[in-house]
Design a protein around this motif. Structure first.
Motif, PDB file in Angstrom:
ATOM      1  N   ASP A 116      11.035   4.171  -7.065  1.00  0.00           N
ATOM      2  CA  ASP A 116      10.685   3.506  -5.804  1.00  0.00           C
ATOM      3  C   ASP A 116       9.836   2.262  -6.065  1.00  0.00           C
ATOM      4  N   MET A 117       8.877   2.400  -6.982  1.00  0.00           N
ATOM      5  CA  MET A 117       7.983   1.284  -7.296  1.00  0.00           C
ATOM      6  C   MET A 117       8.760   0.126  -7.935  1.00  0.00           C
ATOM      7  N   HIS A 118       9.582   0.450  -8.920  1.00  0.00           N
ATOM      8  CA  HIS A 118      10.380  -0.601  -9.574  1.00  0.00           C
ATOM      9  C   HIS A 118      11.314  -1.281  -8.584  1.00  0.00           C
TER      10      HIS A 118
ATOM     11  N   SER B  21       0.861  -1.184   0.000  1.00  0.00           N
ATOM     12  CA  SER B  21       0.000   0.000   0.000  1.00  0.00           C
ATOM     13  C   SER B  21       0.897   1.233   0.000  1.00  0.00           C
ATOM     14  N   ASP B  22       0.298   2.398   0.190  1.00  0.00           N
ATOM     15  CA  ASP B  22       1.097   3.620   0.280  1.00  0.00           C
ATOM     16  C   ASP B  22       0.869   4.286   1.633  1.00  0.00           C
TER      17      ASP B  22
ATOM     18  N   LEU C 212       3.653  11.843  -5.640  1.00  0.00           N
ATOM     19  CA  LEU C 212       3.511  10.393  -5.559  1.00  0.00           C
ATOM     20  C   LEU C 212       4.839   9.745  -5.218  1.00  0.00           C
ATOM     21  N   PRO C 213       4.787   8.478  -4.815  1.00  0.00           N
ATOM     22  CA  PRO C 213       6.041   7.710  -4.789  1.00  0.00           C
ATOM     23  C   PRO C 213       6.610   7.705  -6.213  1.00  0.00           C
TER      24      PRO C 213
ATOM     25  N   ILE D  77       5.187  -0.568   2.300  1.00  0.00           N
ATOM     26  CA  ILE D  77       4.625   0.783   2.172  1.00  0.00           C
ATOM     27  C   ILE D  77       5.466   1.629   1.216  1.00  0.00           C
ATOM     28  N   LEU D  78       4.794   2.206   0.229  1.00  0.00           N
ATOM     29  CA  LEU D  78       5.407   3.196  -0.656  1.00  0.00           C
ATOM     30  C   LEU D  78       5.036   4.581  -0.130  1.00  0.00           C
TER      31      LEU D  78
END
Length: 283
Positions: free
Chosen positions: A67-69, A8-9, A62-63, A26-27
């Motif tokens: 960060d997501m990758h 989640s974020d 946003l993240p 957590i992002l």
């Protein structure tokens, strides 16, 4: 064998105990001032944001895609086969669409990015339910299939002291917002089935708004046992009093209390009082 990650974020507003219990990744969103960037709930608190609003209203972001990758690569390295991602709703932030873009590039993981169509503990309640299902050994397909019904059982309502910050952030029309402030109108703000803000009701004055919020909860509890979370944004005493007035209701199966993330606080300003209601489900 399936190994399912739950993501989640930082706007889900789950406490550290819950995050650790369900191993939620957590992002973090970001809060950006003219001279410095902060990481949501890592190096800035909600109260610090509220205290500084009269001086500067920061931007939020946003993240990052990076960060997501990096998170998805880390999950692959740790042997995860599946990931369920439940971020803040697509109608309230670009986080959902960016996560879908990032997920599409990771074919080694089976990834579902599910639109919570909510924020704060409205999203958090759904993440917690998902964590419970993973913990209980439910399959990836079973969990993904259950999420829409669980989402439909969750609703969010909140009131704010001033409409100033919702107007500045484009969350409410400038003309109607200014008119409402002049008349001391306190809208009860909720989130519709498309996942965007709407005015559930309008009352005059904070006291009447709190009474209306309590009425909404009681009407739900009269028809269904529910979990309740009371949230505040720079309104600890008001929030705690509201929580105390509710906590002994026999139709409440769980009650929690907490503050909303600094990112959300930027857009609502101080004085927020809100509730998340989750009707009990058979899932």
């Amino acid at each position: 064998m399936e190994k399912i990650a739950l993501i989640s974020d930082s706007t889900c507003d789950l406490n550290k105990e819950t995050i650790n219990t369900y191993d939620i990744k957590i992002l973090n969103l970001k809060i950006i001032y003219k001279d410095r960037e902060y990481i949501d709930r890592v190096d800035i608190t909600p109260q610090q944001v509220y205290d500084n609003l009269k001086i500067e209203v920061p931007h939020t972001s946003l993240p990052s895609l990076e960060d997501m990758h990096n998170l998805f690569y880390k999950l692959e390295d740790e042997g995860y086969t599946h990931a369920i991602v439940i971020p803040i709703g697509s109608g309230l932030s670009g986080t959902y669409n960016t996560l879908r873009l990032a997920a599409s590039e990771h074919s080694n993981l089976n990834i579902t990015v599910f639109d919570s169509k909510s924020l704060t503990l409205g999203c958090g309640a759904l993440v917690k339910d998902c964590g419970e299902m993973i913990k209980n050994g439910k399959s990836y397909e079973e969990i993904v299939s259950a999420l829409p019904l669980l989402r439909d059982n969750i609703s969010v309502y909140y009131i704010v002291d001033t409409l100033e910050y919702l107007i500045k952030g484009g969350r409410i029309g400038k003309v109607s917002g200014m008119f409402g402030q002049l008349l001391d109108i306190k809208p009860i703000i909720s989130i519709n089935s498309d996942g965007v803000y709407y005015t559930y009701a309008k009352v005059r004055g904070k006291k009447q708004a709190k009474n209306k919020l309590m009425e909404i909860i009681q009407n739900t509890l009269n028809t269904s046992k529910s979990k309740i979370w009371v949230m505040h944004g720079g309104a600890y005493e008001e929030g705690k009093k509201f929580y105390e007035d509710l906590k002994n209701n026999p139709n409440i199966t769980h009650i929690g209390f907490g503050d909303i993330s600094p990112v959300a606080g930027v857009h609502t300003g101080p004085g927020l009082l809100g509730v998340v209601i989750e009707k009990e489900s058979l899932v």
